[in-house]
Design a protein around this motif. Structure first.
Motif, mmCIF file in Angstrom:
data_model
loop_
_atom_site.group_PDB
_atom_site.id
_atom_site.type_symbol
_atom_site.label_atom_id
_atom_site.label_comp_id
_atom_site.label_asym_id
_atom_site.label_seq_id
_atom_site.Cartn_x
_atom_site.Cartn_y
_atom_site.Cartn_z
ATOM 1 N N ILE A 60 -9.673 -8.729 8.927
ATOM 2 C CA ILE A 60 -9.458 -8.975 7.671
ATOM 3 C C ILE A 60 -7.888 -9.313 7.413
ATOM 4 N N PHE A 61 -7.057 -8.357 8.076
ATOM 5 C CA PHE A 61 -5.721 -8.203 7.948
ATOM 6 C C PHE A 61 -5.003 -9.670 8.696
ATOM 7 N N ASP A 62 -5.280 -10.902 7.954
ATOM 8 C CA ASP A 62 -4.830 -12.168 8.659
ATOM 9 C C ASP A 62 -3.246 -12.365 8.141
ATOM 10 N N ASP A 63 -2.912 -13.501 8.308
ATOM 11 C CA ASP A 63 -1.348 -13.739 8.253
ATOM 12 C C ASP A 63 -0.812 -13.640 6.575
ATOM 13 N N GLN A 64 -1.987 -13.616 5.816
ATOM 14 C CA GLN A 64 -1.576 -13.450 4.518
ATOM 15 C C GLN A 64 -1.053 -11.955 4.015
ATOM 16 N N PHE A 65 -1.378 -11.062 4.927
ATOM 17 C CA PHE A 65 -1.285 -9.773 4.732
ATOM 18 C C PHE A 65 0.178 -9.291 5.530
ATOM 19 N N SER A 66 0.868 -8.096 5.312
ATOM 20 C CA SER A 66 1.741 -7.821 5.827
ATOM 21 C C SER A 66 2.111 -6.250 5.422
ATOM 22 N N VAL A 67 2.583 -5.414 6.280
ATOM 23 C CA VAL A 67 3.025 -3.843 5.856
ATOM 24 C C VAL A 67 4.446 -3.742 6.387
ATOM 25 N N GLU A 68 4.775 -2.875 5.494
ATOM 26 C CA GLU A 68 6.364 -2.119 5.622
ATOM 27 C C GLU A 68 6.413 -1.064 5.216
ATOM 28 N N ARG A 69 7.559 -0.475 6.078
ATOM 29 C CA ARG A 69 7.865 0.887 5.740
ATOM 30 C C ARG A 69 9.314 0.683 5.613
ATOM 31 N N PRO A 70 9.754 0.276 4.199
ATOM 32 C CA PRO A 70 11.110 -0.063 4.222
ATOM 33 C C PRO A 70 12.253 0.884 4.224
ATOM 34 N N ASP A 71 11.532 2.494 3.677
ATOM 35 C CA ASP A 71 12.523 3.496 3.925
ATOM 36 C C ASP A 71 11.825 4.535 4.314
ATOM 37 N N GLY A 72 12.388 5.904 4.212
ATOM 38 C CA GLY A 72 11.307 7.058 5.073
ATOM 39 C C GLY A 72 10.437 7.348 4.211
ATOM 40 N N SER A 73 10.201 6.939 2.938
ATOM 41 C CA SER A 73 8.915 7.534 2.140
ATOM 42 C C SER A 73 7.996 6.345 1.546
ATOM 43 N N ASN A 74 8.278 5.080 1.638
ATOM 44 C CA ASN A 74 7.297 4.118 1.034
ATOM 45 C C ASN A 74 6.625 3.516 2.225
ATOM 46 N N PHE A 75 5.441 3.129 1.826
ATOM 47 C CA PHE A 75 4.627 2.026 2.681
ATOM 48 C C PHE A 75 4.082 1.099 1.895
ATOM 49 N N THR A 76 4.449 -0.047 2.254
ATOM 50 C CA THR A 76 3.634 -1.049 1.131
ATOM 51 C C THR A 76 2.885 -2.104 2.054
ATOM 52 N N LEU A 77 2.086 -2.684 1.189
ATOM 53 C CA LEU A 77 0.898 -3.807 1.551
ATOM 54 C C LEU A 77 1.204 -5.053 0.815
ATOM 55 N N LYS A 78 1.899 -6.110 1.544
ATOM 56 C CA LYS A 78 2.079 -7.483 0.660
ATOM 57 C C LYS A 78 0.666 -8.356 1.105
ATOM 58 N N ILE A 79 0.488 -8.897 -0.066
ATOM 59 C CA ILE A 79 -0.713 -10.070 -0.023
ATOM 60 C C ILE A 79 0.212 -11.424 -0.564
ATOM 61 N N ARG A 80 0.608 -12.364 0.609
ATOM 62 C CA ARG A 80 1.269 -13.459 0.144
ATOM 63 C C ARG A 80 0.816 -14.305 -0.925
ATOM 64 N N SER A 81 -0.408 -14.897 -0.730
ATOM 65 C CA SER A 81 -0.873 -15.703 -1.659
ATOM 66 C C SER A 81 -2.446 -15.117 -1.824
ATOM 67 N N THR A 82 -2.549 -14.403 -3.112
ATOM 68 C CA THR A 82 -3.696 -13.783 -3.286
ATOM 69 C C THR A 82 -4.868 -14.897 -3.481
ATOM 70 N N LYS A 83 -5.933 -14.495 -3.087
ATOM 71 C CA LYS A 83 -7.364 -15.322 -3.162
ATOM 72 C C LYS A 83 -8.198 -14.515 -4.111
ATOM 73 N N LEU A 84 -9.043 -15.177 -4.779
ATOM 74 C CA LEU A 84 -10.341 -14.436 -5.573
ATOM 75 C C LEU A 84 -10.882 -13.427 -4.716
ATOM 76 N N GLU A 85 -11.181 -13.432 -3.494
ATOM 77 C CA GLU A 85 -11.945 -12.564 -2.783
ATOM 78 C C GLU A 85 -10.991 -11.333 -2.252
ATOM 79 N N ASP A 86 -9.794 -11.563 -2.601
ATOM 80 C CA ASP A 86 -8.784 -10.178 -2.249
ATOM 81 C C ASP A 86 -9.228 -9.071 -3.329
ATOM 82 N N SER A 87 -9.767 -9.553 -4.456
ATOM 83 C CA SER A 87 -10.098 -8.458 -5.507
ATOM 84 C C SER A 87 -10.775 -7.181 -4.886
#
Lengths: 116, 111
Positions: A60-87
């Motif tokens: 499921i985690f294709d090129d549209q998805f990315s994760v990052e831990r930008p600092d010591g506390s946050n953990f983010t999930l980015k979806i670059r170009s959302t699709k209806l099926e990402d709901s």
């Protein structure tokens, strides 16, 4: 008791837009995860993250998805170009150690993503 | 079929009765975990049983694991209306801690 916190609780976005889902894992945990649950379906693994890099990801985690831990506390999930099926409901989880030490996962309350 | 299948899919009982949920899986595991999910909420860890354990108790919960049959059961004794939720089994198969979840059992406990 420490908790995993996720923001926002509900995000509505238009198809094609980028979204960033945010998570604050429990502070002394080392392993971080994102899962998703489409309404009425099972909880699906997306990605695991350890030592500042992805340790495993699902199909499921294709090129549209990315994760990052930008600092010591946050953990983010980015979806670059959302699709209806990402709901879906997206859950962040953390663990003090990986599976070999038999630690449970601690889940946040989730972000409900609605793509219109 | 997939790793982590629960049955029944739905279970309705009266308060005070026991509830038993079953889970089957396909591959060898490090451990098996049970989680609870209230409607629209996150998953709450209930109990973890290691691959070398056969039975574990926590309060009103009893979990068994049969690695030869690749199956587990969760028993909730003396159920309460507040136990109404979905219950998921999840297997951990590697060092990274990734869990594979089953479809879940929706438990309804009527007062």
């Amino acid at each position: 008791e420490p908790e995993v916190t996720q923001t926002p609780s509900h995000q509505v976005t238009q198809m094609g837009q980028e979204v960033i889902l945010r998570c604050v894992p429990i502070s002394n945990h080392l392993y971080f995860y994102w899962y998703r649950q489409i309404l009425g379906q099972k909880v699906e693994f997306l990605v695991s993250f350890y030592n500042n890099e992805i340790s495993e990801k699902s199909e499921i985690f294709d090129d549209q998805f990315s994760v990052e831990r930008p600092d010591g506390s946050n953990f983010t999930l980015k979806i670059r170009s959302t699709k209806l099926e990402d709901s879906a409901m997206y859950f962040c989880a953390s663990s003090p150690s990986g599976g070999s030490y038999n630690s449970p996962l601690h889940f946040g309350n989730g972000t409900r993503l609605t793509v219109t | 079929s997939q790793q982590g299948e629960e049955d029944p899919q739905a279970l309705s009982i009266q308060e005070g009765e026991n509830a038993t949920m079953n889970c089957s899986y396909k591959t060898s595991i490090n451990n098996l975990q049970w989680y609870r999910q209230n409607s629209g909420r996150g998953l709450v860890h209930l109990i973890l049983i290691r691959s070398n354990e056969r039975e574990k108790h926590s309060g009103r919960l009893r979990v068994t694991l049969d690695t030869s049959k690749k199956s587990s059961s969760l028993l909730i004794t003396a159920s309460r209306a507040a136990d109404t939720a979905s219950y998921f089994c999840a297997t951990n198969v590697n060092q990274g801690g990734k869990l594979i979840f089953g479809q879940g059992t929706e438990l309804s406990v009527k007062p």
